[in-house]
Design an enzyme around this catalytic site. Structure first.
Site, PDB file in Angstrom:
ATOM      1  N   GLY A  36       0.659  -1.128   0.074  1.00 37.34           N
ATOM      2  CA  GLY A  36       0.067   0.056  -0.104  1.00 37.34           C
ATOM      3  C   GLY A  36       1.006   1.388  -0.080  1.00 37.34           C
ATOM      4  O   GLY A  36       2.056   1.124   0.168  1.00 37.34           O
ATOM      5  N   SER A  37       0.280   2.446  -0.321  1.00 39.47           N
ATOM      6  CA  SER A  37       1.045   3.545  -0.239  1.00 39.47           C
ATOM      7  C   SER A  37       0.098   4.750   0.061  1.00 39.47           C
ATOM      8  O   SER A  37      -1.105   4.699  -0.216  1.00 39.47           O
ATOM      9  CB  SER A  37       1.794   3.856  -1.576  1.00 39.47           C
ATOM     10  OG  SER A  37       0.643   3.904  -2.693  1.00 39.47           O
ATOM     11  N   GLY A  39      -0.006   9.439   1.078  1.00 41.92           N
ATOM     12  CA  GLY A  39       0.883  10.668   0.774  1.00 41.92           C
ATOM     13  C   GLY A  39       2.347  10.654   1.400  1.00 41.92           C
ATOM     14  O   GLY A  39       2.965  11.440   0.755  1.00 41.92           O
ATOM     15  N   VAL A  43       3.582   1.126   2.473  1.00 36.41           N
ATOM     16  CA  VAL A  43       3.779  -0.281   3.369  1.00 36.41           C
ATOM     17  C   VAL A  43       4.247  -1.281   2.369  1.00 36.41           C
ATOM     18  O   VAL A  43       3.809  -1.470   1.260  1.00 36.41           O
ATOM     19  CB  VAL A  43       2.530  -0.811   3.760  1.00 36.41           C
ATOM     20  CG1 VAL A  43       2.618  -1.647   4.810  1.00 36.41           C
ATOM     21  CG2 VAL A  43       2.077   0.485   4.890  1.00 36.41           C
ATOM     22  N   ASP A 153      -8.470   3.894  17.738  1.00 37.29           N
ATOM     23  CA  ASP A 153      -8.742   3.879  16.298  1.00 37.29           C
ATOM     24  C   ASP A 153      -9.199   2.391  15.877  1.00 37.29           C
ATOM     25  O   ASP A 153      -8.839   1.787  14.749  1.00 37.29           O
ATOM     26  CB  ASP A 153      -7.856   4.488  15.517  1.00 37.29           C
ATOM     27  CG  ASP A 153      -8.249   4.431  14.060  1.00 37.29           C
ATOM     28  OD1 ASP A 153      -9.451   4.580  13.787  1.00 37.29           O
ATOM     29  OD2 ASP A 153      -7.293   4.713  13.072  1.00 37.29           O
TER      30      ASP A 153
END
Length: 407
Positions: A36-37, A39, A43, A153
């Site tokens: 994943g990416s 801003g 990851v 969270d």
């Protein structure tokens, strides 16, 4: 163009925007794929060449610190918290380091599915499947709370189910993403070692609105029961395939949270309803005051068909007030102090973290009791703001009519 597979040289990570398969961080972590990416970073799945294992790497791009100094502090905070809790149902932290490509954290690679993904592919879960996982998650939260850490969270995306290593065909729940967790004291007592956390404006909103406890959403102090609220929402959704709060916009979510109307659990399995009703009560004083008491009640109500915990006879665990979190500072996502921005540059030495548990949560002095009126006071504030807004609108309409009449 990717690396030459016939080359005998190992391509080192550079300061480029993104890392790719084949790049190596610090001559140790070979990138396998991007998971994943965002801003500020990526990851990645990687191979630890030194330990011979697959790992997950969360890396902040080299310019992330200049764009948001708090980003590095939050990552270091998460690393320190994970190392201090050290629980089998919480993702394991291996290392924190930095390279030309940016500062990064190395964690256990979880090869499984999030509850969020399972809801999309499978819908409502069988209560028999959910039951042991609830107990695992409550045990993990109890361990975090003993370290004076609130997750803040909890949501379906942050709970991953992986195969249980010691139980063929079994599952283990893994709790992750402590990036906005709040604790009542610094886990590393030496101000010159480890992390320097970021200071934020009081009352700033953190977390995911649809799974956030009312007291957190309105900026009031929160205790362990806030995590109980979020976990209850996740479990109710997993059992039914339907979220308790379906609004997406934050103002609508806030409106639902501060209304006195209880959240509905009538579509949940009958044996679970009394327990879930207490878990997602909007008034913190009506919830289970700790993960351990929620676990005791779960075993009595859902598993044993017995009586609920008598909250009148339990000692309330007091909320973490804004002026007591981490030694007198408030931490989150909004702002960063100048001091923090200049002191988060040294790599975190995980070996320096005290692995001994802090004193029991019930005995901890770092919590301040704000009474049972947090949600009620928030409702009053909301109503007052709405009334003032209506008054301003009516005044503007009246002035407009006067102006048009004069012309």
């Amino acid at each position: 163009m990717g690396p030459d597979p016939t080359s005998t040289e190992t391509p080192q990570a550079s300061t480029s925007e993104s890392l790719a398969a084949g790049d190596v961080l610090n001559e140790r972590y070979r990138i396998v794929e991007e998971l994943g990416s965002g801003g500020y970073g990526q990851v990645l799945a990687a191979e630890d060449l030194q330990e011979g294992r697959r790992v997950a790497i969360k890396i902040l791009r080299a310019d992330a610190g200049s764009r948001d100094p708090a980003a590095m502090a939050r990552m270091r905070q998460e690393a320190e918290i994970l190392e201090a809790i050290d629980h089998p149902n919480i993702v394991e932290i291996y290392d924190v380091d930095e390279a030309d490509a940016g500062e990064f954290m190395v964690m256990e690679l979880l090869e499984g599915h999030s509850i969020d993904a399972l809801l999309e592919t499978e819908g409502a879960a069988d209560p028999e499947r959910v039951r042991p996982l609830v107990k695992q998650l409550l045990d993990a939260l109890s361990a975090a709370h003993r370290k004076q850490v609130l997750h803040r969270d909890l949501k379906p995306e942050n709970i991953i189910l992986v195969p249980a290593p010691d139980e063929p065909g079994g599952e283990r729940a893994k709790l992750l993403d402590f990036g906005i967790a709040k604790a009542s004291e610094i886990l590393d007592d030496d101000p010159d070692e480890g992390i320097t956390l970021v200071k934020t404006r009081g009352g700033g909103f953190v977390g995911t609105p649809r799974y956030c406890a009312p007291e957190i959403a309105v900026g009031d102090p929160a205790g362990p029961s806030a995590d109980m609220f979020s976990l209850g929402l996740v479990m109710a959704e997993w059992l039914t395939g339907k979220p308790r709060i379906e609004a997406e916009k934050q103002n609508r979510v806030l409106s639902i949270l501060i209304q006195p109307t209880p959240l509905d659990v009538s579509d949940c399995p009958q044996a679970w309803q009394p327990w879930l009703s207490r878990m997602i009560a909007k008034d913190p004083d009506q919830r289970y005051p700790s993960a351990q008491e929620a676990l005791d009640a779960f075993e009595a109500l859902v598993e044993g068909g017995g009586a609920d915990v008598d909250l009148a006879k339990t000692e309330r665990q007091k909320p973490i007030s804004n002026d007591q979190a981490f030694g007198g500072q408030v931490f989150g996502d909004d702002d960063v102090s100048e001091t923090a921005a200049t002191q988060v540059r040294e790599p975190l030495e995980l070996a320096d973290i005290d692995d001994e548990p802090t004193q029991d949560y019930e005995e901890a002095p770092a919590f301040e009791d704000h009474g049972s009126n947090n949600v009620a006071m928030s409702t009053v504030r909301f109503v007052m703001i709405a009334a003032i807004s209506c008054g301003v609108v009516l005044l503007l309409l009246w002035l407009a009519r006067l102006f048009l009449g004069a012309n």
